[in-house]
Design an enzyme around this catalytic site. Structure first.
Site, PDB file in Angstrom:
ATOM      1  N   ASP A 218       0.755  -1.246   0.052  1.00  0.00           N
ATOM      2  CA  ASP A 218      -0.100   0.076  -0.038  1.00  0.00           C
ATOM      3  C   ASP A 218       0.782   1.285  -0.082  1.00  0.00           C
ATOM      4  O   ASP A 218       2.015   1.239   0.725  1.00  0.00           O
ATOM      5  CB  ASP A 218      -1.025   0.164   1.197  1.00  0.00           C
ATOM      6  N   GLU A 269      14.126 -15.446   0.593  1.00  0.00           N
ATOM      7  CA  GLU A 269      14.513 -16.777   1.639  1.00  0.00           C
ATOM      8  C   GLU A 269      13.485 -17.771   1.353  1.00  0.00           C
ATOM      9  O   GLU A 269      13.719 -18.788   1.850  1.00  0.00           O
ATOM     10  CB  GLU A 269      14.262 -16.158   3.028  1.00  0.00           C
TER      11      GLU A 269
END
Ligand code: GLC
Length: 558
Positions: A218, A269
């Protein structure tokens, strides 16, 4: 230890997002399982068969976190939990598992520019007093003038009024001011503080560990700010930025990308890497940095959403965005509707260039929407979008052909825009009215006990029940188009057929299929090829105005 059979499993597809059809769920208005008038997580889980039948690849879930709802959930008071009115973390886990079982990914909305004023850290900042480390998590400044009674700068909020609000100090005296680019209940985080950076990395891992596949970020362009004194003057908010040099005090500063480089390390990751799409209201030339593979990886472009129904505008927007996406290494994004704008069947049924503010204030009566033209164009636009390379973002209810609800009674309006502009602008509630699932009955099947925004009587006729299995209905049209898209999409290439200047947009895609749209007033002869789908009924061999068709076969230009 790795399972012996792991080596035989197909590698997770790291590129799933590049051409995904993503369906935005605004959870409070989707489906209400517990009968409190607000949609919830279990409501979504119950509708997964519906989502699977629609043929989408991913759901983007607007904020579902604990929130006092000053801004429809974009005021988050706890980033690592579910709003109790929407369910629990267990409900969330069940929803993720059920979505994944249906081969649907989940993109969570993350709101890093500001929190809610009810966030524990903001409450601590208020209590701890001036100069404390608690205040350093947000942006507090002394006011101007002899008694500090004037805001620290002339900055204005996106929702109207000053972007600064003065607080009362623990002593009871009027005190410092805090910055909020949106409502006063949405204090901006201080991204220069390493603690904030760390905390967001923790949030990204928290949801990624729970199986979230990606994030919608956002107001991604506002996190880094130049707060050096004296604060620079910026007396108006532009939603599309004019400065293009990365030096504006508030928006699109170059340093913002250092933040996303850190996020990218966290995304990577995971296997497949978590994805992200930036909501960044920046000029096209600056969008690529957000979309780079070292950054968020993808960025919304709202160009088509803002364009008129005009062949020239559409063609140049498509061409520009495809080349920019290619340059950045991302895929392009396309969107016509979301929770912030007037729904596109209404926009296309209104005169080009209309200011929707006064139109909403007149309850949508001045002028009235030409619904037939609006829906016809909306369907043509959607079919064109679904033929483009890149990701298509759909907003809940557009598959039903829902129109904006422009005449919500004033007393029911929830958008902070309505309140912060002193009732001069209505805001965005008209596209957030709870979905109609059934033709009749309590809240048209949304729930068992009312809906948090009133639904108009005409919603029943556009409900899922009214359209399910009905040939030619907008719902069946979306299902068919999404299914075909899934079968047809391959490489992200597009070849224009025919030059500019006419009234059609015609292009072919790898795998021998084409899309053709008639923006003109007269029917056109369809090129040879088997029609796979069309957005409106075709007359023998002809493509009527405001219609898109997909054709099988490649085209040799003569
Ligand atoms: C984004 C959201 C909008 C929200 C604003 C503040 O623009 O899409 O709904 O009001 O950010 O968080």
């Amino acid at each position: 230890m790795t399972d012996t059979f792991d080596q035989f499993k197909p590698a997770p597809d790291a590129n799933w997002w590049r051409q995904a059809a993503v369906y935005q769920i605004y959870p409070r208005s989707f489906a209400d399982a517990d009968g409190d008038g607000l949609g919830d997580i279990r409501g979504i889980t119950a509708k997964i068969p519906y989502l699977a039948a629609l043929g989408i690849d991913a759901v983007w879930l607007s904020p579902f976190y604990p929130s006092p709802l000053a801004d429809g959930g974009y005021d988050v008071s706890d980033y690592r939990d579910v709003d109790p009115r929407l369910g629990t973390l267990e409900d969330f886990d069940e929803m993720v598992a059920a979505l994944h079982a249906a081969q649907i990914k989940l993109i969570a909305d993350i709101v890093p520019n500001h929190s809610s004023d009810q966030h524990e850290w903001f409450q601590q900042a208020l209590a701890a007093g001036k100069g404390s480390p608690e205040r350093e998590r947000y942006i507090f400044r002394d006011g101007l003038g002899a008694d500090g009674g004037k805001p620290p700068s002339d900055w204005v909020s996106h929702f109207g009024g000053s972007a600064w609000t003065r607080i009362t100090e623990p002593s009871g005296e009027p005190g410092q001011w805090y910055l909020h680019l949106f409502a006063k209940e949405q204090p901006d985080w201080n991204w220069e503080n390493p603690e904030i950076r760390e905390d967001f990395l923790k949030t990204l891992r928290f949801w990624s560990d729970r199986g979230v596949d990606g994030f919608r970020v956002d107001v991604a362009h506002a996190l880094a700010k130049d707060m050096s004194e004296p604060l620079r003057s910026k007396p108006s908010v532009a939603d599309e930025l004019t400065p293009v040099d990365g030096k504006d005090p508030l928006f699109d500063r170059d340093e913002v990308h250092d933040i996303y480089a850190e996020w990218r390390k966290v995304f990577n990751e995971y296997d497949p890497p978590r994805t992200a799409v930036a909501e960044a209201w920046v000029p096209a030339s600056r969008r690529m940095a957000y979309a780079s593979p070292e950054g968020l990886g993808q960025a919304f472009n709202f160009d088509l959403l803002r364009a008129d129904w005009d062949v020239g505008q559409f063609r140049s927007i498509i061409t520009n965005n495809l080349s920019q996406a290619e340059e950045s290494g991302a895929s392009s994004t396309w969107v016509f509707s979301n929770h912030d704008v007037v729904r596109h069947p209404s926009r296309y049924g209104l005169p080009a260039g209309l200011d929707y503010g006064p139109w909403l204030m007149a309850d949508g009566s001045e002028p009235e929407v030409d619904q037939m033209t609006g829906l016809r164009r909306a369907r043509a636009a959607t079919l064109l979008m679904l033929a483009l390379p890149g990701s298509a973002y759909l907003y809940q209810g557009e598959e039903l052909g829902l129109f904006e609800v422009p005449d919500l009674p004033a007393a029911t309006l929830q958008d902070p825009i309505w309140h912060r502009t002193g009732h001069q602008r209505k805001g965005r509630d008209g596209c957030r009215v709870p979905l109609p699932w059934t033709q009749e009955g309590e809240s048209f099947g949304f729930g068992t006990n009312g809906a948090h925004l009133p639904q108009p009587a005409w919603f029943g006729g556009l409900s899922v029940e009214a359209q399910d299995g009905i040939a030619g209905s907008t719902l069946e049209f979306y299902r068919h188009a999404l299914k075909l898209r899934g079968q047809l999409q391959s490489y992200e290439d597009l070849e224009w057929i025919g030059g500019t200047g006419g009234s059609t947009l015609h292009f072919s895609r790898p795998g021998q299929w084409q899309s053709i749209t008639n923006f003109g007033r007269e029917p056109l002869a369809l090129p040879p090829g088997k029609v796979l789908i069309s957005s409106s009924k075709l007359a023998a061999g002809q493509l009527p105005p405001d219609t898109t068709a997909w054709l099988a076969g490649s085209v040799q230009e003569g």
